[in-house]
Design a protein around this motif. Structure first.
Motif, mmCIF file in Angstrom:
data_model
loop_
_atom_site.group_PDB
_atom_site.id
_atom_site.type_symbol
_atom_site.label_atom_id
_atom_site.label_comp_id
_atom_site.label_asym_id
_atom_site.label_seq_id
_atom_site.Cartn_x
_atom_site.Cartn_y
_atom_site.Cartn_z
ATOM 1 N N SER A 34 0.744 -1.276 -0.132
ATOM 2 C CA SER A 34 -0.066 0.071 0.011
ATOM 3 C C SER A 34 0.824 1.411 0.085
ATOM 4 C CB SER A 34 -1.062 -0.076 1.159
ATOM 5 O OG SER A 34 -0.319 0.181 2.349
ATOM 6 N N LYS A 37 -0.957 8.519 1.879
ATOM 7 C CA LYS A 37 -0.746 9.873 1.660
ATOM 8 C C LYS A 37 -1.720 10.810 2.476
ATOM 9 C CE LYS A 37 -3.618 9.798 -2.547
ATOM 10 N NZ LYS A 37 -3.637 9.963 -4.053
ATOM 11 N N VAL A 45 -9.658 12.738 -4.800
ATOM 12 C CA VAL A 45 -9.085 11.511 -5.006
ATOM 13 C C VAL A 45 -9.065 10.889 -6.238
ATOM 14 C CG1 VAL A 45 -8.597 9.202 -3.627
ATOM 15 C CG2 VAL A 45 -9.283 11.100 -2.429
ATOM 16 N N TYR A 46 -10.382 10.768 -6.798
ATOM 17 C CA TYR A 46 -10.231 10.296 -8.129
ATOM 18 C C TYR A 46 -11.443 11.161 -8.976
ATOM 19 C CZ TYR A 46 -13.625 7.195 -6.422
ATOM 20 O OH TYR A 46 -14.795 6.420 -5.630
ATOM 21 N N LYS A 54 -7.425 0.963 -8.279
ATOM 22 C CA LYS A 54 -6.924 1.252 -6.738
ATOM 23 C C LYS A 54 -8.265 1.063 -5.759
ATOM 24 C CE LYS A 54 -2.642 4.122 -7.602
ATOM 25 N NZ LYS A 54 -2.946 4.276 -8.795
ATOM 26 N N TYR A 56 -9.101 2.130 -1.915
ATOM 27 C CA TYR A 56 -8.728 3.415 -0.715
ATOM 28 C C TYR A 56 -9.140 2.825 0.407
ATOM 29 C CZ TYR A 56 -7.953 5.791 -5.250
ATOM 30 O OH TYR A 56 -7.416 6.069 -6.581
ATOM 31 N N LEU A 58 -9.541 4.842 4.252
ATOM 32 C CA LEU A 58 -9.619 6.370 4.817
ATOM 33 C C LEU A 58 -9.085 6.131 6.251
ATOM 34 C CD1 LEU A 58 -10.374 8.982 4.558
ATOM 35 C CD2 LEU A 58 -12.596 8.589 5.041
ATOM 36 N N ILE A 85 -13.673 1.988 3.621
ATOM 37 C CA ILE A 85 -13.154 2.026 2.329
ATOM 38 C C ILE A 85 -13.964 2.537 1.386
ATOM 39 C CG2 ILE A 85 -11.980 -0.148 3.247
ATOM 40 C CD1 ILE A 85 -13.362 -1.638 0.978
ATOM 41 N N GLY A 87 -13.962 3.053 -3.368
ATOM 42 C CA GLY A 87 -13.380 2.620 -4.529
ATOM 43 C C GLY A 87 -13.467 1.207 -4.875
ATOM 44 N N ILE A 109 -4.861 8.687 3.884
ATOM 45 C CA ILE A 109 -5.546 7.554 2.865
ATOM 46 C C ILE A 109 -4.371 6.583 2.304
ATOM 47 C CG2 ILE A 109 -6.746 6.951 0.791
ATOM 48 C CD1 ILE A 109 -7.876 9.921 0.946
ATOM 49 N N CYS A 110 -4.594 5.383 2.607
ATOM 50 C CA CYS A 110 -3.718 4.352 2.232
ATOM 51 C C CYS A 110 -4.323 3.729 0.791
ATOM 52 C CB CYS A 110 -3.731 3.068 3.011
ATOM 53 S SG CYS A 110 -2.056 3.196 4.071
ATOM 54 N N GLN A 111 -3.755 3.590 -0.262
ATOM 55 C CA GLN A 111 -4.256 2.903 -1.439
ATOM 56 C C GLN A 111 -3.510 1.840 -1.940
ATOM 57 O OE1 GLN A 111 -3.598 6.486 -4.023
ATOM 58 N NE2 GLN A 111 -1.655 5.542 -4.802
#
Length: 225
Positions: A34, A37, A45-46, A54, A56, A58, A85, A87, A109-111
């Motif tokens: 992961s 950021k 985010v997108y 990806k 995500y 939170l 989460i 996405g 956030i971790c993706q």
């Protein structure tokens, strides 16, 4: 970024309710693939049509999932808090994003790449089941909101929305259930599928009747709606 304020990615995954079914080794594997950021308020985010590559997680902050009508009207599909989460439709065949994901409070956030997460799902039937339950729950929420839009009055829609927000985000206090969201009248209107003017009128009525307290920082539900 490997850590924030002394907390590693693995620490966050260990304290993520959705991942309780994973073993320590699986969480470690997830953290290693992961990327963490920080995303500032009002950043995206997108975007629609971005490739759905990806998933995500939170960790801190809040994110809202939105789209816009042809007339430019904002439609809010959900407001997410830390521990959720998003996405996840990339796991069910979505090739490109259909909505915007916007940070409403500074977020961490971790993706994780879809392929890496799918590999973990193959090795963890319990986690696979949790993902299926999550997607099913969110689809049920969409259906409930559609039914609310078609079969309830504007006041009933707003009351139902407040009850939903209380369930998802509320904190019990001695004065009632506090919803710590900075929601403008227009955002509540978007969530309840009504107009800003109607929303303002109804919220003022609920305040006058002593059912809620409302300001830009939070909503307090004083009585059962």
């Amino acid at each position: 970024m490997s850590n924030t304020n002394g907390k590693s990615k693995l620490w966050f995954f260990e304290n993520f309710n959705f991942l309780e079914s994973m073993t320590q080794e699986e969480k470690k594997e997830l953290s290693e693939c992961s990327v963490m950021k920080e995303v500032k308020q009002n950043e995206l985010v997108y975007l629609p049509h971005d490739i759905s590559s990806k998933i995500y997680f939170l960790k801190e902050g809040k994110v809202k999932i939105i789209s816009y009508s042809e007339e430019g009207r904002e439609l809010i599909h959900g407001i997410l808090k830390a521990g959720e989460i998003f996405g996840e439709l990339a796991l069910s065949g979505e090739s490109r994003r259909e909505n915007f994901a916007m940070v409403t409070e500074d977020a961490l956030i971790c993706q994780v790449g879809v392929s890496e997460f799918e590999r973990l799902l193959k090795n963890s039937p319990i986690l696979n089941l949790e993902v299926i339950k999550l997607i099913g729950f969110r689809l049920k929420r969409i259906r409930t909101r559609l039914e609310r839009m078609w079969f309830k009055s504007a006041e009933e829609r707003i009351k139902s929305l407040l009850a939903e927000l209380a369930e998802d985000h509320g904190n019990k206090t001695e004065n009632g259930i506090e919803i710590p969201l900075r929601l403008k009248h227009q955002e509540i209107a978007s969530l309840a599928a009504t107009t800003r003017q109607t929303t303002t009128t109804i919220l003022n009525k609920l305040v006058k009747q002593g059912e809620i307290e409302y300001d830009r920082k939070r909503i307090l539900i004083k009585n059962h709606l």
